[in-house]
Write a protein that holds these residues in place. Structure first.
Motif, PDB file in Angstrom:
ATOM      1  N   GLN A  20       0.823  -1.207   0.000  1.00 43.41           N
ATOM      2  CA  GLN A  20       0.000   0.000   0.000  1.00 43.41           C
ATOM      3  C   GLN A  20       0.857   1.257   0.000  1.00 43.41           C
ATOM      4  OE1 GLN A  20      -3.244   0.069  -0.244  1.00 43.41           O
ATOM      5  NE2 GLN A  20      -3.855  -2.030   0.191  1.00 43.41           N
ATOM      6  N   VAL A  21       1.607   1.483  -1.070  1.00 37.73           N
ATOM      7  CA  VAL A  21       2.494   2.643  -1.126  1.00 37.73           C
ATOM      8  C   VAL A  21       1.689   3.938  -1.099  1.00 37.73           C
ATOM      9  CG1 VAL A  21       4.228   3.844  -2.502  1.00 37.73           C
ATOM     10  CG2 VAL A  21       4.272   1.349  -2.346  1.00 37.73           C
ATOM     11  N   THR A  22       0.558   3.972  -1.806  1.00 37.97           N
ATOM     12  CA  THR A  22      -0.269   5.181  -1.835  1.00 37.97           C
ATOM     13  C   THR A  22      -0.786   5.526  -0.447  1.00 37.97           C
ATOM     14  OG1 THR A  22      -0.964   4.688  -4.098  1.00 37.97           O
ATOM     15  CG2 THR A  22      -2.299   6.271  -2.864  1.00 37.97           C
ATOM     16  N   LEU A  23      -1.221   4.497   0.290  1.00 35.19           N
ATOM     17  CA  LEU A  23      -1.702   4.727   1.646  1.00 35.19           C
ATOM     18  C   LEU A  23      -0.571   5.216   2.549  1.00 35.19           C
ATOM     19  CD1 LEU A  23      -3.875   4.620   3.793  1.00 35.19           C
ATOM     20  CD2 LEU A  23      -3.447   2.168   4.055  1.00 35.19           C
ATOM     21  N   LEU A  24       0.628   4.684   2.350  1.00 38.25           N
ATOM     22  CA  LEU A  24       1.776   5.121   3.144  1.00 38.25           C
ATOM     23  C   LEU A  24       2.067   6.595   2.903  1.00 38.25           C
ATOM     24  CD1 LEU A  24       4.122   4.384   5.047  1.00 38.25           C
ATOM     25  CD2 LEU A  24       5.451   3.764   3.019  1.00 38.25           C
ATOM     26  N   ARG A  25       2.020   7.024   1.640  1.00 36.75           N
ATOM     27  CA  ARG A  25       2.247   8.437   1.322  1.00 36.75           C
ATOM     28  C   ARG A  25       1.142   9.307   1.936  1.00 36.75           C
ATOM     29  NH1 ARG A  25       5.420   9.915  -3.041  1.00 36.75           N
ATOM     30  NH2 ARG A  25       3.858  11.419  -3.737  1.00 36.75           N
ATOM     31  N   PHE A  26      -0.077   8.795   1.924  1.00 39.91           N
ATOM     32  CA  PHE A  26      -1.196   9.532   2.519  1.00 39.91           C
ATOM     33  C   PHE A  26      -0.992   9.699   4.025  1.00 39.91           C
ATOM     34  CE2 PHE A  26      -5.329   9.404   4.680  1.00 39.91           C
ATOM     35  CZ  PHE A  26      -5.934  10.533   4.133  1.00 39.91           C
ATOM     36  N   LEU A  27      -0.588   8.618   4.694  1.00 41.49           N
ATOM     37  CA  LEU A  27      -0.350   8.685   6.137  1.00 41.49           C
ATOM     38  C   LEU A  27       0.791   9.645   6.464  1.00 41.49           C
ATOM     39  CD1 LEU A  27      -0.728   4.925   7.143  1.00 41.49           C
ATOM     40  CD2 LEU A  27      -2.338   6.796   7.587  1.00 41.49           C
ATOM     41  N   LEU A  28       1.839   9.629   5.637  1.00 41.65           N
ATOM     42  CA  LEU A  28       2.942  10.565   5.833  1.00 41.65           C
ATOM     43  C   LEU A  28       2.444  11.996   5.701  1.00 41.65           C
ATOM     44  CD1 LEU A  28       5.908  11.369   6.134  1.00 41.65           C
ATOM     45  CD2 LEU A  28       6.180  10.997   3.665  1.00 41.65           C
ATOM     46  N   GLY A  29       1.603  12.247   4.700  1.00 36.09           N
ATOM     47  CA  GLY A  29       1.049  13.586   4.525  1.00 36.09           C
ATOM     48  C   GLY A  29       0.235  14.026   5.722  1.00 36.09           C
ATOM     49  N   CYS A  30      -0.582  13.120   6.267  1.00 34.41           N
ATOM     50  CA  CYS A  30      -1.373  13.442   7.460  1.00 34.41           C
ATOM     51  C   CYS A  30      -0.458  13.774   8.636  1.00 34.41           C
ATOM     52  CB  CYS A  30      -2.279  12.263   7.822  1.00 34.41           C
ATOM     53  SG  CYS A  30      -3.624  11.968   6.653  1.00 34.41           S
ATOM     54  N   ALA A  31       0.609  12.979   8.805  1.00 33.79           N
ATOM     55  CA  ALA A  31       1.550  13.223   9.901  1.00 33.79           C
ATOM     56  C   ALA A  31       2.220  14.587   9.744  1.00 33.79           C
ATOM     57  CB  ALA A  31       2.600  12.118   9.946  1.00 33.79           C
ATOM     58  N   ILE A  32       2.548  14.955   8.521  1.00 37.87           N
ATOM     59  CA  ILE A  32       3.219  16.235   8.282  1.00 37.87           C
ATOM     60  C   ILE A  32       2.276  17.400   8.572  1.00 37.87           C
ATOM     61  CG2 ILE A  32       4.223  17.704   6.487  1.00 37.87           C
ATOM     62  CD1 ILE A  32       5.366  15.166   5.226  1.00 37.87           C
ATOM     63  N   VAL A  33       1.011  17.274   8.161  1.00 41.06           N
ATOM     64  CA  VAL A  33       0.038  18.340   8.422  1.00 41.06           C
ATOM     65  C   VAL A  33      -0.153  18.527   9.927  1.00 41.06           C
ATOM     66  CG1 VAL A  33      -2.379  19.014   8.196  1.00 41.06           C
ATOM     67  CG2 VAL A  33      -1.150  18.101   6.217  1.00 41.06           C
ATOM     68  N   VAL A  34      -0.301  17.420  10.653  1.00 35.47           N
ATOM     69  CA  VAL A  34      -0.437  17.511  12.114  1.00 35.47           C
ATOM     70  C   VAL A  34       0.805  18.151  12.723  1.00 35.47           C
ATOM     71  CG1 VAL A  34      -0.609  16.161  14.245  1.00 35.47           C
ATOM     72  CG2 VAL A  34      -2.029  15.570  12.269  1.00 35.47           C
ATOM     73  N   CYS A  35       1.975  17.739  12.220  1.00 35.25           N
ATOM     74  CA  CYS A  35       3.240  18.291  12.702  1.00 35.25           C
ATOM     75  C   CYS A  35       3.295  19.795  12.473  1.00 35.25           C
ATOM     76  CB  CYS A  35       4.400  17.591  11.983  1.00 35.25           C
ATOM     77  SG  CYS A  35       6.016  18.306  12.299  1.00 35.25           S
TER      78      CYS A  35
END
Length: 259
Positions: free
Chosen positions: A99-114
């Motif tokens: 699930q590479v797309t999901l991994l990139r999505f989760l990274l994006g969510c983490a960055i926004v929260v950060c």
């Protein structure tokens, strides 16, 4: 990777290093976000590079000195964080394969929260938090450390709410993240997941990071910290949204599964 890609990667490393030295926050997420948006290397490779650079930063910081740690909460926090790292590495292996797309999505969510955590002021507590609170935030940080080699945001937010001296908080974070990086690298190497691409990117990035860190300590910035925080916030928000919005918009457009 082409020569242009390597130069872009080094530019991302420099930008992440400058932001880290100015704010003390989120080197890994900035580097991961920028390289993911630009498609310079896989998330797994860049996360491995970040792990090595975290260890280098700890070595530069302490040298021959001993860190000041709040041992009654540090020891259990370390245990919880290391368990989280192991879980995060397992998840990274699954996401990278399935699930590479999901991994990139989760990274994006983490960055926004950060990004929002960077500009929100955490009010200090009158009394130290309970041990379960330390265990919770340490575990979440560990999972993020295993997935993205960027364990900072949850633990940074939690520790800066404690009625501790700034130096104690700083040492707690550096040692915790360094220990996470050691375990993460051990697990990755044991499973043969540290590629030659990651090796070369580490060789390129390490002198640049060490040099910029040395310069930042020898010539501290005179820029207003609030302006710096706002600039890093915008940078993180753009990188995070660039990873989050495409799959969301695709999902809305097709009405089907994107991940």
């Amino acid at each position: 990777m082409s020569v242009a890609s390597h130069l872009l990667f080094l530019a991302c490393v420099a930008l992440a290093s400058v932001a880290q030295n100015l704010t003390g926050f989120a080197f890994g997420l900035i580097l991961l976000g920028l390289t993911a948006v630009l498609h310079l290397a896989s998330l797994a490779d860049v996360a491995n590079v970040v792990s090595v650079l975290v260890l280098a930063n700890a070595a530069i910081t302490f040298g021959r000195s001993r860190p000041q740690l709040a041992w009654p909460v540090f020891a259990p926090s370390l245990a919880a964080s290391l368990l989280g790292v192991a879980a995060g590495v397992v998840l990274l292996g699954w996401f990278s394969a399935q699930q590479v797309t999901l991994l990139r999505f989760l990274l994006g969510c983490a960055i926004v929260v950060c990004a929002f955590m960077l500009v929100l002021r955490a009010s200090a507590r009158a009394r130290q938090s309970s041990l379960p609170a330390f265990l919770f935030f340490s575990g979440v940080s560990g999972v993020m450390g295993g997935l993205f080699a960027s364990a900072g945001p949850p633990m940074v937010y939690h520790l800066y709410r404690q009625p501790w001296a700034a130096e104690t908080i700083r040492h707690f974070l550096i040692v915790l993240f360094a220990a996470n990086a050691v375990l993460r690298l051990a697990l990755v190497l044991a499973h043969g997941q540290f590629s030659m691409t990651a090796v070369w990117l580490t060789v390129e990035a390490l002198p640049l990071v060490m040099g910029l860190t040395w310069l930042a300590r020898r010539h501290p910035s005179r820029l207003p910290i609030e302006q710096v925080r706002r600039a890093v916030f915008v940078l993180l928000l753009i990188a995070g949204l660039a990873l989050v919005l495409p799959p969301v918009l695709s999902l809305l457009a097709c009405g089907g599964a994107v991940f």
